[in-house]
Scaffold this motif. Structure first.
Motif, mmCIF file in Angstrom:
data_model
loop_
_atom_site.group_PDB
_atom_site.id
_atom_site.type_symbol
_atom_site.label_atom_id
_atom_site.label_comp_id
_atom_site.label_asym_id
_atom_site.label_seq_id
_atom_site.Cartn_x
_atom_site.Cartn_y
_atom_site.Cartn_z
ATOM 1 N N LYS A 162 -12.057 -4.079 -7.021
ATOM 2 C CA LYS A 162 -10.791 -3.584 -6.472
ATOM 3 C C LYS A 162 -9.906 -2.903 -7.509
ATOM 4 O O LYS A 162 -9.090 -2.046 -7.164
ATOM 5 C CB LYS A 162 -9.999 -4.737 -5.850
ATOM 6 C CG LYS A 162 -10.669 -5.351 -4.641
ATOM 7 C CD LYS A 162 -9.819 -6.470 -4.090
ATOM 8 C CE LYS A 162 -10.491 -7.109 -2.880
ATOM 9 N NZ LYS A 162 -9.706 -8.237 -2.354
ATOM 10 N N TYR A 163 -10.060 -3.307 -8.784
ATOM 11 C CA TYR A 163 -9.164 -2.803 -9.828
ATOM 12 C C TYR A 163 -9.945 -2.456 -11.092
ATOM 13 O O TYR A 163 -10.822 -3.203 -11.508
ATOM 14 C CB TYR A 163 -8.090 -3.848 -10.177
ATOM 15 C CG TYR A 163 -7.327 -4.304 -8.970
ATOM 16 C CD1 TYR A 163 -6.309 -3.516 -8.441
ATOM 17 C CD2 TYR A 163 -7.642 -5.490 -8.326
ATOM 18 C CE1 TYR A 163 -5.624 -3.912 -7.297
ATOM 19 C CE2 TYR A 163 -6.968 -5.897 -7.184
ATOM 20 C CZ TYR A 163 -5.962 -5.103 -6.683
ATOM 21 O OH TYR A 163 -5.292 -5.491 -5.554
ATOM 22 N N ARG A 214 -5.865 0.850 -8.930
ATOM 23 C CA ARG A 214 -6.414 0.300 -7.687
ATOM 24 C C ARG A 214 -7.482 1.237 -7.174
ATOM 25 O O ARG A 214 -7.239 2.420 -6.964
ATOM 26 C CB ARG A 214 -5.318 0.097 -6.639
ATOM 27 C CG ARG A 214 -5.876 -0.503 -5.371
ATOM 28 C CD ARG A 214 -4.835 -0.814 -4.347
ATOM 29 N NE ARG A 214 -5.502 -1.233 -3.133
ATOM 30 C CZ ARG A 214 -4.957 -1.206 -1.942
ATOM 31 N NH1 ARG A 214 -3.692 -0.825 -1.796
ATOM 32 N NH2 ARG A 214 -5.627 -1.589 -0.880
ATOM 33 N N GLN A 215 -8.670 0.707 -6.978
ATOM 34 C CA GLN A 215 -9.793 1.536 -6.538
ATOM 35 C C GLN A 215 -9.896 1.592 -5.025
ATOM 36 O O GLN A 215 -9.388 0.788 -4.324
ATOM 37 C CB GLN A 215 -11.084 0.970 -7.130
ATOM 38 C CG GLN A 215 -11.004 0.977 -8.656
ATOM 39 C CD GLN A 215 -12.279 0.555 -9.287
ATOM 40 O OE1 GLN A 215 -13.231 1.311 -9.305
ATOM 41 N NE2 GLN A 215 -12.316 -0.674 -9.791
ATOM 42 N N ASP A 217 0.805 -1.234 0.000
ATOM 43 C CA ASP A 217 0.000 0.000 0.000
ATOM 44 C C ASP A 217 0.836 1.282 0.000
ATOM 45 O O ASP A 217 0.412 2.289 0.547
ATOM 46 C CB ASP A 217 -0.956 0.023 1.208
ATOM 47 C CG ASP A 217 -1.855 -1.195 1.275
ATOM 48 O OD1 ASP A 217 -2.476 -1.534 0.262
ATOM 49 O OD2 ASP A 217 -1.923 -1.815 2.368
ATOM 50 N N LEU A 259 0.085 -5.622 -7.191
ATOM 51 C CA LEU A 259 -1.252 -5.203 -6.766
ATOM 52 C C LEU A 259 -1.286 -4.856 -5.282
ATOM 53 O O LEU A 259 -1.914 -3.874 -4.876
ATOM 54 C CB LEU A 259 -2.280 -6.290 -7.069
ATOM 55 C CG LEU A 259 -2.509 -6.621 -8.544
ATOM 56 C CD1 LEU A 259 -3.482 -7.781 -8.681
ATOM 57 C CD2 LEU A 259 -2.992 -5.406 -9.322
ATOM 58 N N SER A 260 -0.601 -5.650 -4.459
ATOM 59 C CA SER A 260 -0.605 -5.387 -3.015
ATOM 60 C C SER A 260 0.311 -4.218 -2.646
ATOM 61 O O SER A 260 0.171 -3.635 -1.574
ATOM 62 C CB SER A 260 -0.190 -6.636 -2.236
ATOM 63 O OG SER A 260 1.163 -6.939 -2.467
ATOM 64 N N LYS A 304 -4.014 2.967 -2.596
ATOM 65 C CA LYS A 304 -5.327 3.233 -3.174
ATOM 66 C C LYS A 304 -5.203 4.379 -4.177
ATOM 67 O O LYS A 304 -4.582 5.395 -3.891
ATOM 68 C CB LYS A 304 -6.319 3.586 -2.068
ATOM 69 C CG LYS A 304 -7.743 3.450 -2.467
ATOM 70 C CD LYS A 304 -8.631 3.548 -1.252
ATOM 71 C CE LYS A 304 -10.051 3.277 -1.605
ATOM 72 N NZ LYS A 304 -10.455 1.914 -1.542
#
Length: 187
Positions: free
Chosen positions: A163-164, A186-187, A91, A125-126, A130
């Motif tokens: 999520k994306y 990333r939403q 994140d 992705l991780s 956001k």
């Protein structure tokens, strides 16, 4: 409107995304063009981690950055992009750039592979914060392979739409398997 190369198209979105102080990753350093752009955008308060498995890529990029007027806000890594999660926290990353295929002007037998690229994309992705962006250019055809393109496109199609956001574009009227630009937000 003038004709736009895939790298210029992606650079427009990267430029809108990256702010001073951001952490960014160039997952496939190549000749250093994206690393240079990211370093310029995140400025001295940000940091760029750039990955490649070829010494030639690191040498070109190091020289390009030294010749440019950018801060020393980067770490160049002779390592697979599949290990990016060893260097940044989840994140925390604003922008991750991938150019799949082989090093321009380099050895065409040393290209990205579906297995490590999907592993790196999954890890990325991780790492995204956001609102973070992945810019992905998929080069295929000839000697750079359709297997990776097809596997990555299949992987993208199955990302959780809650999520994306995945935006795929095409050079629809170009022959010879033109590159495919993709944005993941990333939403």
């Amino acid at each position: 409107m003038k004709a736009v190369q895939i790298t210029q198209w992606c650079a427009r979105f990267i430029t809108e995304q990256v702010q001073p102080g951001d952490i960014c990753i160039d997952a496939t350093m190549g000749n250093g063009n994206d690393t240079l752009l990211l370093c310029s955008l995140c400025q001295e308060t940000g940091h760029v981690y750039a990955f490649d498995i070829q010494e030639q890529a690191l040498a070109h990029t190091r020289q390009k950055l030294q010749n440019a007027d950018v801060p020393t806000n980067y770490t160049l890594l002779l390592e697979s992009h599949a290990n990016m999660d060893h260097y940044v926290q989840p994140d925390s990353v604003s922008c991750i750039v991938f150019n799949l295929g082989y090093l321009p002007g380099g050895d065409h037998t040393k290209a990205t592979l579906a297995s490590s690229s999907i592993e790196a994309l999954t890890k990325s992705l991780s790492l995204l914060k956001k609102g973070g962006l992945i810019s992905l250019c998929i080069y295929s055809g000839g000697d750079s392979g359709f297997e990776e393109r097809d596997a990555v496109l299949s992987w993208l199609k199955n990302l959780d739409s809650h999520k994306y956001l995945v935006i795929r574009s095409d050079y629809y009227n170009r022959p010879n398997n033109p590159p495919i630009p993709v944005l993941i937000i990333r939403q």
